[in-house]
Design an enzyme around this catalytic site. Structure first.
Site, PDB file in Angstrom:
ATOM      1  N   LYS A 249      -4.333  -2.368  -4.510  1.00 23.33           N
ATOM      2  CA  LYS A 249      -2.877  -1.752  -4.854  1.00 23.33           C
ATOM      3  C   LYS A 249      -2.373  -2.432  -6.213  1.00 23.33           C
ATOM      4  CE  LYS A 249       1.214   0.427  -3.953  1.00 23.33           C
ATOM      5  NZ  LYS A 249       2.155  -0.356  -4.652  1.00 23.33           N
TER       6      LYS A 249
ATOM      7  N   GLU B 176      -0.886   2.355 -13.252  1.00 22.75           N
ATOM      8  CA  GLU B 176       0.254   3.322 -13.277  1.00 22.75           C
ATOM      9  C   GLU B 176       1.178   2.696 -14.784  1.00 22.75           C
ATOM     10  OE1 GLU B 176       2.550   2.954  -9.479  1.00 22.75           O
ATOM     11  OE2 GLU B 176       4.536   2.770 -10.816  1.00 22.75           O
TER      12      GLU B 176
END
Lengths: 327, 327, 327, 327
Positions: free
Chosen positions: C190, C197
């Protein structure tokens, strides 16, 4: 003063010798008997164990550790601490992470052992040129040890003094050593010094890379230049804005062999460059140049990277591009 | 409409076919007779010379050039221009530098020949998926050619519409084509598109590189992870913030062989990534990510760099450091 | 299954609701009674203390923590652990540093409490769109909890399947959840997701910045373009190489107001972007793009920087340059 | 020698004076009569027009142009060229783009006018310290003008000579001037010099920014340091690896006022830093550090950027994040 020096590699040996050259006494220890012998021949008092070194020092004792950072230094401190008395001082002159200094100072203080961290710059040239010292710890202890620091530092030499330095500034800075603040601050300043060093080295590296690659045959013919890099490094030492000690070294290296063919180009890195980036991240300070310099070192040892292959794989997917060497 | 298509490589051929699939007529030419034959078999009207193609088109003529950017395109325009009449239109669908478009439009306008630049995205998947078109030139000409653009574009398909698009926005954008502005603006927008593409690819590449290298034995043993990159790419396609078409491709590539061992990792680059950085420099806009992505491609083909060797040489000078592979 | 959900903020509340929508039972707790009330109205079983929540769960208990990373989560685990029995499971669905997961799993294992770390992507859209889950911990526990994960994940939906995925790959990835490996690996994956991102967002940001600034009057007049950014974002969603979910959001934002004047441009960052850079540094993997993206966020909140002033001061020294705004 | 000097700003004036101090004769011209008067008072022969200056020089004439790069220099050359005779020499000592030099040399050669490009480093300190010169053009012309270059250069001074420089290297480099190669190469070398300068300045800037920001209250209390930046700059001048002339200047600036509050931090840039990045792009050489240094200057004048706002807008879309100042 009489001081113990533990770790007699290139740096530790030079430190002991520079101290003795100026009349300080050194009790020296190293796991290599040969290293100890070399320094005793230069006038040091050899010890054949940590305990013997501690024994040979007058109280309050001062021990200068000059060991590889990390486990070796940690173990030496763990072994030494129980042999020391309240008021003794441990100096770590290696390249510790400043967070380790903060922790050690806190732990040793519980037993009234005093801790100092001293960042040392100067490399193999230091015995002759002097060492630039960045000192963290308790201020009164730094004052007590001033004779040691003053001896190791280069002094003013023939470097011009900075105009406008007021009396509120520390005159020791002009001698090449500085009390920076509490435990950890010496290595913190040294860490940033090394981060900047990486950045400067990379700036020169990129610049010379551009100079070197100005002969490529895809360039317009009259815009190709076959430049003499050794002469360029030399001329920049003289009156240019980018003259520096690192450029002096560059000029020496290029004068020897401007092809540099003896080097593989795999550039190592020690902890400080990494910790500088980590500190920037922790402090939320942008550090594009310092991190690019660090990553270039990683990249030099990481070839081809998996990331490169992934980009090729994506391009193969979307365009049926085959890999070509198109520069 | 009836339109000439010049350059029948993968992109040009797909463009001609997609047009003909929707009822447009194409007169096609390529220096490869084989390429011409392939499209005539698909319904195109073949020409055996530029002159023959020009001859076969109704006035005002429209010619779509789909040639390698640079010299090939320049030469084709130079050869074609004298054969054209006032009111004819030349469309460059290749990857020209927008500054070349501005110059060409100005030059051709002197003879009343109209010029359009169309940036085309979609790669080899475009015949089926449609091409995303970014159009520069005179607005009335873009309107005249709307049937062509509408056919080539993907249309709305099953992509959700963007909430809140007001009536002042151009409805053609939702069909996948856009009139961007005067000559050069189409390729300018396409250029930035490619710059972003480089940045996104590099972001994925760096991320997967970190995932891949989490097994290194210098890491603490319980912090090493042997991750399945193919599954990670796949799971990220589904509900994550970083889902994208490039990730779809990544997932395909990693599903085939997650070692990527068939790739050397030498990543090519075309002009757009470079021009994007040049535009950022010209405009004084910071572009650290886009330039880092470009430089990573250079670096992948430039190993070891002279700059790496120079850093090794400096380190050898100041510390007697020998090169070691320390990661 | 019956599960405790602790922390009913936007993410925790949505998770509880999505579970209950599919027939799972949730015992919920939050320090805000109002937050608890909101979920009990939606069908949850409210608890008025940690102890009450633990009490209300069948053994072996499963508790999902959805709290701010760091101190809040650490404190909750410290308080909960003594109330739990051997075989119970704590799931941290927040954004913990993976090193904290490794430590916690080790510590809790001493009392036979099982720990899982689940990285959750999807933001505020997750209740409806589903959450992409990256799961670390013991594999048998992940299988036991499969009904929970399968419910939270988006499922295949109408996203096309990836051609060529073999049977050796995990079919759950196609449902939007993945067992990644031992404790810490879920949050590690993650974390890298968020690092990517940041990189993608910065790539778009730089590209749109270049598009936006193409009207500057120091550019040649016929090379200035006044571009419609809302339409460009929209057209790129349709058939271009850089279509993505982040671009969908960009298109929405620009459709609302393409000046973006309501934003100050101070971009926050959470821990994951920083940890990704730290992991790259720890692993000696170059990450120029991901770090540049992080530093750009720092820079957006750090204006003018002291470094900027220092550069001005140096320039003033060597050239008597006065500061001017010359772009 | 007798030489014309055109452009009597700070640099041109200092050049004329340094030449006259050593017995050369200067015919000087500037559009400002006041500037001309200042140099005639120092011994120069004033001219009240370009034509008068040309007239006053012995054949073959030598004219040194020291004008702002770009249009001003281009216009001066265009105006001068028709007044010159075969064999005359034009020297551009300004900061031209090397591509302009290549073009000009080619054009002027058609009329047998000789062109030289001389990159000049040394800033306002040059009259006293000497100027570092990087010379491009025809080699025999460089030899002819050797007396001029030798006078302007700093000479060996008290800078130590580089060990190991062999006789195949150019002894003039040790005097601070260098014949680099054909037209354009002088400014090319100077351009890269400035690119490196930007990189070094940014390395120092980032390092001092990290030092400065070590007091932030979100850091652990015993890891905060309130450092004296003026003293640190000073100590680093003495024996450290990063001593340099730029650091000397930094130390002066920080000694004056280590808050630097009088600076806004908007850092200008001249063409060379940009051209260096463009050259790296043209040559496919990675230059992450040099470009990051350039972009940091752009960024210092571009606050908040549209890209920052776009990132805020995206975050607002996907997470309902509101902008906060979280460092």
């Amino acid at each position: 003063m009489k001081i113990g020096v533990l770790g007699l590699g290139r740096m530790g040996g030079n430190i002991a010798c520079r101290l003795m050259d100026s009349g300080h006494e050194c009790v020296v220890y190293d796991t290599s008997a040969e290293a100890v012998r070399r320094i005793t021949e230069a006038g040091g008092q050899g010890a054949d164990s940590l305990a013997a070194m501690v024994e040979a020092l007058p109280k309050p004792r001062t021990l200068w550790l000059m060991l590889p950072a990390g486990e070796v230094t940690e173990n030496a401190i763990a072994e030494l601490a129980p042999m020391l008395d309240a008021g003794d001082t441990l100096i770590d002159g290696g390249n510790a992470n400043f967070k380790d200094d903060v922790r050690r100072a806190r732990t040793l203080a519980e037993r009234d052992i005093r801790y100092m961290d001293v960042g040392v710059s100067g490399g193999v040239w230091g015995r002759e040129r002097g060492f630039c010292l960045m000192i963290g710890g308790e201020q009164d202890n730094a004052e007590r040890l001033d004779p040691i620091f003053a001896t190791l530092a280069p002094g003013t030499g023939d470097i011009e003094s900075t105009p406008g330095r007021s009396e509120t500034l520390d005159p020791r800075a002009e001698q090449g050593y500085l009390y920076c603040g509490p435990a950890g601050s010496g290595h913190f300043v040294k860490m940033v010094h090394n981060g900047i060093e990486y950045g400067m080295m990379a700036a020169y590296a990129e610049g010379f890379d551009i100079l070197k690659n100005r002969t490529a045959d895809f360039l317009p013919e009259d815009e190709r230049f076959d430049l003499n890099l050794a002469d360029i490094a030399e001329v920049w030492r003289r009156g240019s804005v980018i003259s520096s000690w690192l450029l002096d070294l560059t000029s020496i290296a290029l004068a020897e062999d401007q092809s540099l063919n003896e080097f593989t180009g795999e550039v190592s890195d020690s902890g400080e460059g990494r910790w500088t980036v980590n500190a920037a991240v922790e402090q939320a300070v942008p550090a594009n140049v310092l991190s690019a310099a660090l990553f270039a070192r990683f990249r030099s040892r990481h070839t081809p990277s998996f990331g490169d292959k992934l980009q090729s794989a994506m391009r193969n997917q979307f365009g049926g591009h085959v890999e070509t060497h198109n520069d």
